[in-house]
Design a protein around this motif. Structure first.
Motif, PDB file in Angstrom:
ATOM      1  N   GLU A 247      48.636  47.638  48.515  1.00  0.00           N
ATOM      2  CA  GLU A 247      48.970  46.486  47.689  1.00  0.00           C
ATOM      3  C   GLU A 247      47.733  45.915  46.997  1.00  0.00           C
ATOM      4  O   GLU A 247      46.700  45.708  47.627  1.00  0.00           O
ATOM      5  CB  GLU A 247      49.615  45.377  48.527  1.00  0.00           C
ATOM      6  N   ALA A 248      47.862  45.632  45.710  1.00  0.00           N
ATOM      7  CA  ALA A 248      46.755  45.062  44.932  1.00  0.00           C
ATOM      8  C   ALA A 248      46.319  43.716  45.495  1.00  0.00           C
ATOM      9  O   ALA A 248      45.160  43.322  45.362  1.00  0.00           O
ATOM     10  CB  ALA A 248      47.165  44.921  43.470  1.00  0.00           C
ATOM     11  N   SER A 249      47.215  43.018  46.148  1.00  0.00           N
ATOM     12  CA  SER A 249      46.900  41.702  46.708  1.00  0.00           C
ATOM     13  C   SER A 249      46.161  41.780  48.044  1.00  0.00           C
ATOM     14  O   SER A 249      45.769  40.757  48.597  1.00  0.00           O
ATOM     15  CB  SER A 249      48.187  40.894  46.881  1.00  0.00           C
ATOM     16  N   ASN A 250      45.919  42.985  48.553  1.00  0.00           N
ATOM     17  CA  ASN A 250      45.229  43.159  49.833  1.00  0.00           C
ATOM     18  C   ASN A 250      43.731  42.948  49.635  1.00  0.00           C
ATOM     19  O   ASN A 250      43.016  43.817  49.136  1.00  0.00           O
ATOM     20  CB  ASN A 250      45.500  44.564  50.385  1.00  0.00           C
ATOM     21  N   THR A 251      43.233  41.777  50.026  1.00  0.00           N
ATOM     22  CA  THR A 251      41.829  41.414  49.801  1.00  0.00           C
ATOM     23  C   THR A 251      40.866  42.147  50.730  1.00  0.00           C
ATOM     24  O   THR A 251      39.658  42.041  50.559  1.00  0.00           O
ATOM     25  CB  THR A 251      41.627  39.897  49.964  1.00  0.00           C
ATOM     26  N   GLU A 252      41.381  42.877  51.702  1.00  0.00           N
ATOM     27  CA  GLU A 252      40.502  43.668  52.563  1.00  0.00           C
ATOM     28  C   GLU A 252      40.180  45.018  51.920  1.00  0.00           C
ATOM     29  O   GLU A 252      39.280  45.711  52.364  1.00  0.00           O
ATOM     30  CB  GLU A 252      41.143  43.867  53.928  1.00  0.00           C
ATOM     31  N   TYR A 253      40.921  45.389  50.870  1.00  0.00           N
ATOM     32  CA  TYR A 253      40.690  46.667  50.203  1.00  0.00           C
ATOM     33  C   TYR A 253      40.350  46.518  48.718  1.00  0.00           C
ATOM     34  O   TYR A 253      39.586  47.297  48.180  1.00  0.00           O
ATOM     35  CB  TYR A 253      41.916  47.569  50.355  1.00  0.00           C
ATOM     36  N   TRP A 254      40.923  45.515  48.042  1.00  0.00           N
ATOM     37  CA  TRP A 254      40.744  45.351  46.604  1.00  0.00           C
ATOM     38  C   TRP A 254      40.099  44.020  46.255  1.00  0.00           C
ATOM     39  O   TRP A 254      40.310  43.023  46.928  1.00  0.00           O
ATOM     40  CB  TRP A 254      42.092  45.396  45.880  1.00  0.00           C
ATOM     41  N   LYS A 255      39.343  44.026  45.156  1.00  0.00           N
ATOM     42  CA  LYS A 255      38.874  42.778  44.553  1.00  0.00           C
ATOM     43  C   LYS A 255      39.157  42.878  43.050  1.00  0.00           C
ATOM     44  O   LYS A 255      39.256  43.975  42.489  1.00  0.00           O
ATOM     45  CB  LYS A 255      37.381  42.549  44.800  1.00  0.00           C
ATOM     46  N   VAL A 256      39.296  41.722  42.411  1.00  0.00           N
ATOM     47  CA  VAL A 256      39.521  41.710  40.972  1.00  0.00           C
ATOM     48  C   VAL A 256      38.280  42.278  40.290  1.00  0.00           C
ATOM     49  O   VAL A 256      37.155  41.882  40.599  1.00  0.00           O
ATOM     50  CB  VAL A 256      39.814  40.281  40.472  1.00  0.00           C
ATOM     51  N   PHE A 257      38.471  43.233  39.381  1.00  0.00           N
ATOM     52  CA  PHE A 257      37.363  43.825  38.646  1.00  0.00           C
ATOM     53  C   PHE A 257      36.861  42.819  37.625  1.00  0.00           C
ATOM     54  O   PHE A 257      37.618  42.343  36.790  1.00  0.00           O
ATOM     55  CB  PHE A 257      37.817  45.118  37.955  1.00  0.00           C
ATOM     56  N   GLU A 258      35.583  42.486  37.696  1.00  0.00           N
ATOM     57  CA  GLU A 258      35.008  41.449  36.831  1.00  0.00           C
ATOM     58  C   GLU A 258      34.225  42.030  35.660  1.00  0.00           C
ATOM     59  O   GLU A 258      33.771  41.299  34.789  1.00  0.00           O
ATOM     60  CB  GLU A 258      34.084  40.537  37.653  1.00  0.00           C
ATOM     61  N   GLY A 259      34.044  43.353  35.643  1.00  0.00           N
ATOM     62  CA  GLY A 259      33.260  43.979  34.592  1.00  0.00           C
ATOM     63  C   GLY A 259      34.074  44.233  33.340  1.00  0.00           C
ATOM     64  O   GLY A 259      35.136  43.661  33.125  1.00  0.00           O
ATOM     65  N   GLU A 260      33.545  45.117  32.515  1.00  0.00           N
ATOM     66  CA  GLU A 260      34.210  45.501  31.279  1.00  0.00           C
ATOM     67  C   GLU A 260      34.293  47.016  31.239  1.00  0.00           C
ATOM     68  O   GLU A 260      33.316  47.705  31.544  1.00  0.00           O
ATOM     69  CB  GLU A 260      33.405  44.995  30.088  1.00  0.00           C
ATOM     70  N   LEU A 261      35.456  47.540  30.909  1.00  0.00           N
ATOM     71  CA  LEU A 261      35.651  48.988  30.771  1.00  0.00           C
ATOM     72  C   LEU A 261      35.973  49.295  29.327  1.00  0.00           C
ATOM     73  O   LEU A 261      36.732  48.566  28.682  1.00  0.00           O
ATOM     74  CB  LEU A 261      36.818  49.464  31.642  1.00  0.00           C
ATOM     75  N   ARG A 262      35.430  50.389  28.837  1.00  0.00           N
ATOM     76  CA  ARG A 262      35.738  50.835  27.479  1.00  0.00           C
ATOM     77  C   ARG A 262      36.337  52.218  27.585  1.00  0.00           C
ATOM     78  O   ARG A 262      35.723  53.142  28.146  1.00  0.00           O
ATOM     79  CB  ARG A 262      34.486  50.870  26.623  1.00  0.00           C
ATOM     80  N   LEU A 263      37.534  52.411  27.049  1.00  0.00           N
ATOM     81  CA  LEU A 263      38.202  53.698  27.058  1.00  0.00           C
ATOM     82  C   LEU A 263      38.044  54.340  25.683  1.00  0.00           C
ATOM     83  O   LEU A 263      38.134  53.665  24.657  1.00  0.00           O
ATOM     84  CB  LEU A 263      39.684  53.541  27.377  1.00  0.00           C
ATOM     85  N   SER A 264      37.804  55.648  25.675  1.00  0.00           N
ATOM     86  CA  SER A 264      37.699  56.368  24.417  1.00  0.00           C
ATOM     87  C   SER A 264      38.059  57.822  24.645  1.00  0.00           C
ATOM     88  O   SER A 264      38.093  58.307  25.777  1.00  0.00           O
ATOM     89  CB  SER A 264      36.290  56.260  23.828  1.00  0.00           C
ATOM     90  N   ASN A 265      38.321  58.529  23.571  1.00  0.00           N
ATOM     91  CA  ASN A 265      38.577  59.960  23.638  1.00  0.00           C
ATOM     92  C   ASN A 265      37.254  60.704  23.686  1.00  0.00           C
ATOM     93  O   ASN A 265      36.267  60.260  23.129  1.00  0.00           O
ATOM     94  CB  ASN A 265      39.381  60.427  22.420  1.00  0.00           C
ATOM     95  N   ASP A 266      37.253  61.867  24.333  1.00  0.00           N
ATOM     96  CA  ASP A 266      36.057  62.713  24.358  1.00  0.00           C
ATOM     97  C   ASP A 266      35.772  63.288  23.006  1.00  0.00           C
ATOM     98  O   ASP A 266      36.579  63.556  22.212  1.00  0.00           O
ATOM     99  CB  ASP A 266      36.242  63.876  25.335  1.00  0.00           C
TER     100      ASP A 266
END
Length: 77
Positions: free
Chosen positions: A58-77
């Motif tokens: 579960e995404a709400s499980n704080t023992e395994y997940w944290k909210v991602f605070e960074g920035e991701l950029r998706l692009s094609n190869d």
């Protein structure tokens, strides 16, 4: 006498979609619901970018997940 009690937050309410980062592998998953999402950043596990699952912890499980605070950029190869 002093009484102590440790309270650990193990769940929280989230608004989907949301990016979550694994605390153990650094994998980032784009969750579309509590247990459904797609890997968008490979961590130290075997799941590749694009791996989709409907049975994540579960995404709400704080023992395994944290909210991602960074920035991701998706692009094609």
């Amino acid at each position: 006498m002093i009484k102590t009690q440790v309270i650990t937050e193990t769940s929280r309410e989230l608004n989907f979609p949301i990016l979550m980062e694994s605390l153990t592998t650094d994998t980032v998953v784009l969750f579309t619901s509590e247990k459904t999402g797609t890997v968008v950043k490979k961590g130290e596990d075997i799941d590749e970018v694009g791996y989709y699952s409907r049975v994540w912890l579960e995404a709400s499980n704080t023992e395994y997940w944290k909210v991602f605070e960074g920035e991701l950029r998706l692009s094609n190869d």
